[in-house]
Design a protein around this motif. Structure first.
Motif, PDB file in Angstrom:
ATOM      1  N   LEU A 104      -8.524 -20.935   5.206  1.00  0.00           N
ATOM      2  CA  LEU A 104      -9.137 -22.192   4.793  1.00  0.00           C
ATOM      3  C   LEU A 104      -9.388 -23.028   6.041  1.00  0.00           C
ATOM      4  O   LEU A 104      -8.770 -22.820   7.083  1.00  0.00           O
ATOM      5  CB  LEU A 104      -8.251 -22.947   3.792  1.00  0.00           C
ATOM      6  CG  LEU A 104      -6.776 -23.186   4.121  1.00  0.00           C
ATOM      7  CD1 LEU A 104      -6.598 -24.436   4.964  1.00  0.00           C
ATOM      8  CD2 LEU A 104      -5.963 -23.310   2.848  1.00  0.00           C
ATOM      9  N   SER A 105     -10.303 -23.977   5.929  1.00  0.00           N
ATOM     10  CA  SER A 105     -10.701 -24.759   7.096  1.00  0.00           C
ATOM     11  C   SER A 105      -9.721 -25.895   7.358  1.00  0.00           C
ATOM     12  O   SER A 105      -9.146 -26.478   6.432  1.00  0.00           O
ATOM     13  CB  SER A 105     -12.103 -25.335   6.895  1.00  0.00           C
ATOM     14  OG  SER A 105     -12.464 -26.189   7.967  1.00  0.00           O
ATOM     15  N   SER A 106      -9.550 -26.205   8.622  1.00  0.00           N
ATOM     16  CA  SER A 106      -8.698 -27.328   9.013  1.00  0.00           C
ATOM     17  C   SER A 106      -9.400 -28.666   8.836  1.00  0.00           C
ATOM     18  O   SER A 106      -8.772 -29.710   8.990  1.00  0.00           O
ATOM     19  CB  SER A 106      -8.264 -27.175  10.475  1.00  0.00           C
ATOM     20  OG  SER A 106      -9.391 -27.234  11.337  1.00  0.00           O
ATOM     21  N   GLY A 107     -10.694 -28.631   8.515  1.00  0.00           N
ATOM     22  CA  GLY A 107     -11.481 -29.860   8.420  1.00  0.00           C
ATOM     23  C   GLY A 107     -12.210 -30.178   9.708  1.00  0.00           C
ATOM     24  O   GLY A 107     -13.006 -31.112   9.755  1.00  0.00           O
ATOM     25  N   LEU A 108     -11.950 -29.398  10.760  1.00  0.00           N
ATOM     26  CA  LEU A 108     -12.598 -29.573  12.054  1.00  0.00           C
ATOM     27  C   LEU A 108     -13.110 -28.201  12.500  1.00  0.00           C
ATOM     28  O   LEU A 108     -12.327 -27.369  12.962  1.00  0.00           O
ATOM     29  CB  LEU A 108     -11.602 -30.139  13.069  1.00  0.00           C
ATOM     30  CG  LEU A 108     -12.164 -30.638  14.399  1.00  0.00           C
ATOM     31  CD1 LEU A 108     -13.130 -31.793  14.186  1.00  0.00           C
ATOM     32  CD2 LEU A 108     -11.041 -31.076  15.324  1.00  0.00           C
TER      33      LEU A 108
ATOM     34  N   GLY B 214      -9.847 -20.218  11.184  1.00  0.00           N
ATOM     35  CA  GLY B 214      -9.292 -21.188  10.258  1.00  0.00           C
ATOM     36  C   GLY B 214      -7.782 -21.044  10.158  1.00  0.00           C
ATOM     37  O   GLY B 214      -7.137 -20.369  10.968  1.00  0.00           O
ATOM     38  N   ILE B 215      -7.213 -21.663   9.133  1.00  0.00           N
ATOM     39  CA  ILE B 215      -5.774 -21.627   8.884  1.00  0.00           C
ATOM     40  C   ILE B 215      -5.515 -20.619   7.772  1.00  0.00           C
ATOM     41  O   ILE B 215      -6.100 -20.701   6.692  1.00  0.00           O
ATOM     42  CB  ILE B 215      -5.249 -23.017   8.483  1.00  0.00           C
ATOM     43  CG1 ILE B 215      -5.568 -24.046   9.570  1.00  0.00           C
ATOM     44  CG2 ILE B 215      -3.755 -22.969   8.214  1.00  0.00           C
ATOM     45  CD1 ILE B 215      -5.223 -25.467   9.180  1.00  0.00           C
ATOM     46  N   ALA B 216      -4.645 -19.665   8.013  1.00  0.00           N
ATOM     47  CA  ALA B 216      -4.325 -18.655   7.012  1.00  0.00           C
ATOM     48  C   ALA B 216      -3.497 -19.266   5.884  1.00  0.00           C
ATOM     49  O   ALA B 216      -2.590 -20.071   6.125  1.00  0.00           O
ATOM     50  CB  ALA B 216      -3.567 -17.492   7.656  1.00  0.00           C
ATOM     51  N   VAL B 217      -3.834 -18.882   4.659  1.00  0.00           N
ATOM     52  CA  VAL B 217      -3.066 -19.346   3.505  1.00  0.00           C
ATOM     53  C   VAL B 217      -1.648 -18.795   3.595  1.00  0.00           C
ATOM     54  O   VAL B 217      -1.437 -17.626   3.924  1.00  0.00           O
ATOM     55  CB  VAL B 217      -3.740 -18.890   2.197  1.00  0.00           C
ATOM     56  CG1 VAL B 217      -2.877 -19.226   0.993  1.00  0.00           C
ATOM     57  CG2 VAL B 217      -5.117 -19.531   2.066  1.00  0.00           C
TER      58      VAL B 217
ATOM     59  N   TYR C 238      -4.668 -39.543  17.789  1.00  0.00           N
ATOM     60  CA  TYR C 238      -5.543 -38.399  17.543  1.00  0.00           C
ATOM     61  C   TYR C 238      -4.887 -37.383  16.614  1.00  0.00           C
ATOM     62  O   TYR C 238      -5.593 -36.680  15.878  1.00  0.00           O
ATOM     63  CB  TYR C 238      -5.927 -37.755  18.873  1.00  0.00           C
ATOM     64  CG  TYR C 238      -6.616 -38.717  19.814  1.00  0.00           C
ATOM     65  CD1 TYR C 238      -7.928 -39.103  19.598  1.00  0.00           C
ATOM     66  CD2 TYR C 238      -5.953 -39.260  20.904  1.00  0.00           C
ATOM     67  CE1 TYR C 238      -8.566 -39.997  20.442  1.00  0.00           C
ATOM     68  CE2 TYR C 238      -6.572 -40.153  21.760  1.00  0.00           C
ATOM     69  CZ  TYR C 238      -7.882 -40.523  21.523  1.00  0.00           C
ATOM     70  OH  TYR C 238      -8.501 -41.420  22.365  1.00  0.00           O
ATOM     71  N   SER C 239      -3.575 -37.282  16.628  1.00  0.00           N
ATOM     72  CA  SER C 239      -2.907 -36.375  15.696  1.00  0.00           C
ATOM     73  C   SER C 239      -3.093 -36.842  14.250  1.00  0.00           C
ATOM     74  O   SER C 239      -3.204 -36.025  13.332  1.00  0.00           O
ATOM     75  CB  SER C 239      -1.416 -36.281  16.029  1.00  0.00           C
ATOM     76  OG  SER C 239      -0.802 -37.569  16.003  1.00  0.00           O
ATOM     77  N   SER C 240      -3.154 -38.146  14.047  1.00  0.00           N
ATOM     78  CA  SER C 240      -3.395 -38.664  12.693  1.00  0.00           C
ATOM     79  C   SER C 240      -4.801 -38.327  12.221  1.00  0.00           C
ATOM     80  O   SER C 240      -5.037 -38.139  11.028  1.00  0.00           O
ATOM     81  CB  SER C 240      -3.172 -40.176  12.653  1.00  0.00           C
ATOM     82  OG  SER C 240      -4.092 -40.854  13.496  1.00  0.00           O
ATOM     83  N   LEU C 241      -5.747 -38.226  13.164  1.00  0.00           N
ATOM     84  CA  LEU C 241      -7.108 -37.826  12.803  1.00  0.00           C
ATOM     85  C   LEU C 241      -7.134 -36.391  12.294  1.00  0.00           C
ATOM     86  O   LEU C 241      -7.770 -36.090  11.275  1.00  0.00           O
ATOM     87  CB  LEU C 241      -8.040 -37.980  14.008  1.00  0.00           C
ATOM     88  CG  LEU C 241      -8.588 -39.373  14.298  1.00  0.00           C
ATOM     89  CD1 LEU C 241      -9.474 -39.345  15.543  1.00  0.00           C
ATOM     90  CD2 LEU C 241      -9.370 -39.917  13.116  1.00  0.00           C
ATOM     91  N   LEU C 242      -6.468 -35.479  13.006  1.00  0.00           N
ATOM     92  CA  LEU C 242      -6.412 -34.094  12.557  1.00  0.00           C
ATOM     93  C   LEU C 242      -5.726 -33.996  11.194  1.00  0.00           C
ATOM     94  O   LEU C 242      -6.119 -33.187  10.342  1.00  0.00           O
ATOM     95  CB  LEU C 242      -5.674 -33.241  13.586  1.00  0.00           C
ATOM     96  CG  LEU C 242      -6.332 -33.071  14.953  1.00  0.00           C
ATOM     97  CD1 LEU C 242      -5.528 -32.104  15.808  1.00  0.00           C
ATOM     98  CD2 LEU C 242      -7.768 -32.591  14.819  1.00  0.00           C
TER      99      LEU C 242
END
Length: 376
Positions: free
Chosen positions: A44-48, A58-61, A75-79
């Protein structure tokens, strides 16, 4: 006879090999996901999108993404919000946990997804920025121009992952079909004053019980098949390990309960592995004085990305980094269904915040500091 001979020839030329398209199609039926071409795991996508590129798609389920917070946590809060915003757009369920900011406030500040017209406009802006930096890029040795390119600007052909406008907040109408759960530690402490499980502090025990209850009751447990349509649970935990969570690893080299955080991560990974879920955790790694604790946290995490902000550092005024706001350190990528280590294609990364977009790019300007690399 000729027809029979032709049929026999076709029979001899036939093969019993069958493509496993059915399994891939079943994986693809979950909204907002796709199978990995590297290890077959559902992603799934990280949104970035630029971060997805760095992480191998992406990020593995079933895995845990650990974000080492920058010094001021900007910037960590943005991610963190990108990850949750992507879940809203894809129709995933959300679980947001925090000890500092109320989850309701976090969700109200999620960035708005870009429309096709807005994506085209920002794509043109990104092209203009690249043209302004063209003269600087000519100073870089030609062999570094062949480094892997990352998707930093919006393109209409993107089908996996979305772009977001950080200058606008997400419309409340997008939240209506979304099922989300919140965990705000001050409220949980008022409901049940004393809870202690697995020999860890009360806050971590409450959080684990809440996550386990959601996974079991809402049908995300892979060991207990559900009849309803499959969906993904996105879990977001903000500033875990900070003093607000009742943990003193950030203010003491010899904390009272040195194994509390690592026990929590151990149990959490077990829950993630057997469920249709993925988790992002931000942690103030720069405040943890005991390095042995960070080593254990690293071993219990799947993917680790560190953010280094230029705010207050010498690099903030360094002309070599004038177009960037910080560095991205990919410290660890999970080894899934493979006997070899999965290594990121690009190690030298930097991030920039330009108007409406937050992007991760190859940090090519660092090579300018070595004059031996240039023949002219």
């Amino acid at each position: 006879m000729a027809a029979a001979a032709g049929g026999a020839a076709r029979g001899r030329g036939a093969t019993s090999f069958q493509r496993k398209a059915a399994a891939g199609s079943r994986l693809a039926t979950v909204a907002g996901t796709r199978p990995s071409v590297r290890h077959g795991q559902l992603l799934l996508s990280s949104g970035l999108p630029s971060l997805d590129c760095v992480l191998g798609g992406g990020i593995a389920v079933g895995t845990l993404l650990l974000i080492e917070e920058d010094k001021y946590g900007l910037y960590s809060s943005l991610l963190f919000k990108y990850f949750l915003a992507e879940g809203v757009v894809c129709g995933h369920d959300l679980f947001v946990a925090s000890a500092k900011e109320h989850p309701d406030s976090i969700l109200k500040e999620l960035p708005a997804p870009l429309l096709d017209e807005q994506r085209n406009e920002l794509g043109e802006e990104a092209t203009a920025v690249k043209s302004e930096d063209f003269q600087d890029s000519m100073k870089i040795a030609w062999r570094y121009q062949n480094l892997p390119k990352m998707e930093a600007s919006p393109t209409t052909s993107t089908k996996f992952g979305h772009y977001y406008d950080i200058s606008k907040t997400m419309s409340p109408e997008l939240f209506q079909p979304i099922k989300w759960h919140s965990f705000y530690l001050p409220e949980e402490l008022c409901l049940q004053p004393t809870v202690k499980t697995c020999n860890m502090n009360s806050a971590y025990g409450r959080l684990l019980l809440s996550i386990q209850r959601i996974i079991s009751q809402e049908g995300f447990d892979g060991s207990d098949p559900q009849k309803k349509q499959k969906n993904i649970l996105r879990i977001g935990i903000q500033s875990l390990g900070s003093l607000l969570w009742g943990d003193d690893i950030c203010c003491s080299d010899t904390p009272e309960d040195i194994h509390s955080l690592t026990k929590f991560l151990y149990v959490l990974r077990g829950l993630l592995r057997k469920s249709l879920s993925a988790c992002i955790i931000t942690i103030p790694a720069h405040l943890i004085e005991n390095k042995a604790i960070m080593e254990r946290v690293t071993n219990l995490s799947d993917t680790i990305v560190g953010l280094e902000s230029f705010i207050g550092s010498e690099r903030e005024t360094n002309p070599l980094y004038k177009d960037y706001h910080g560095l991205v350190h990919v410290r660890q990528i999970p080894q899934l269904n493979s006997l070899i280590c999965d290594v990121s294609d690009t190690k030298d990364l930097a991030f920039r915040l330009k108007r409406k977009l937050f992007t991760i790019e190859s940090d090519l300007l660092k090579y300018c500091s070595n004059s031996d690399m240039f023949p002219f």
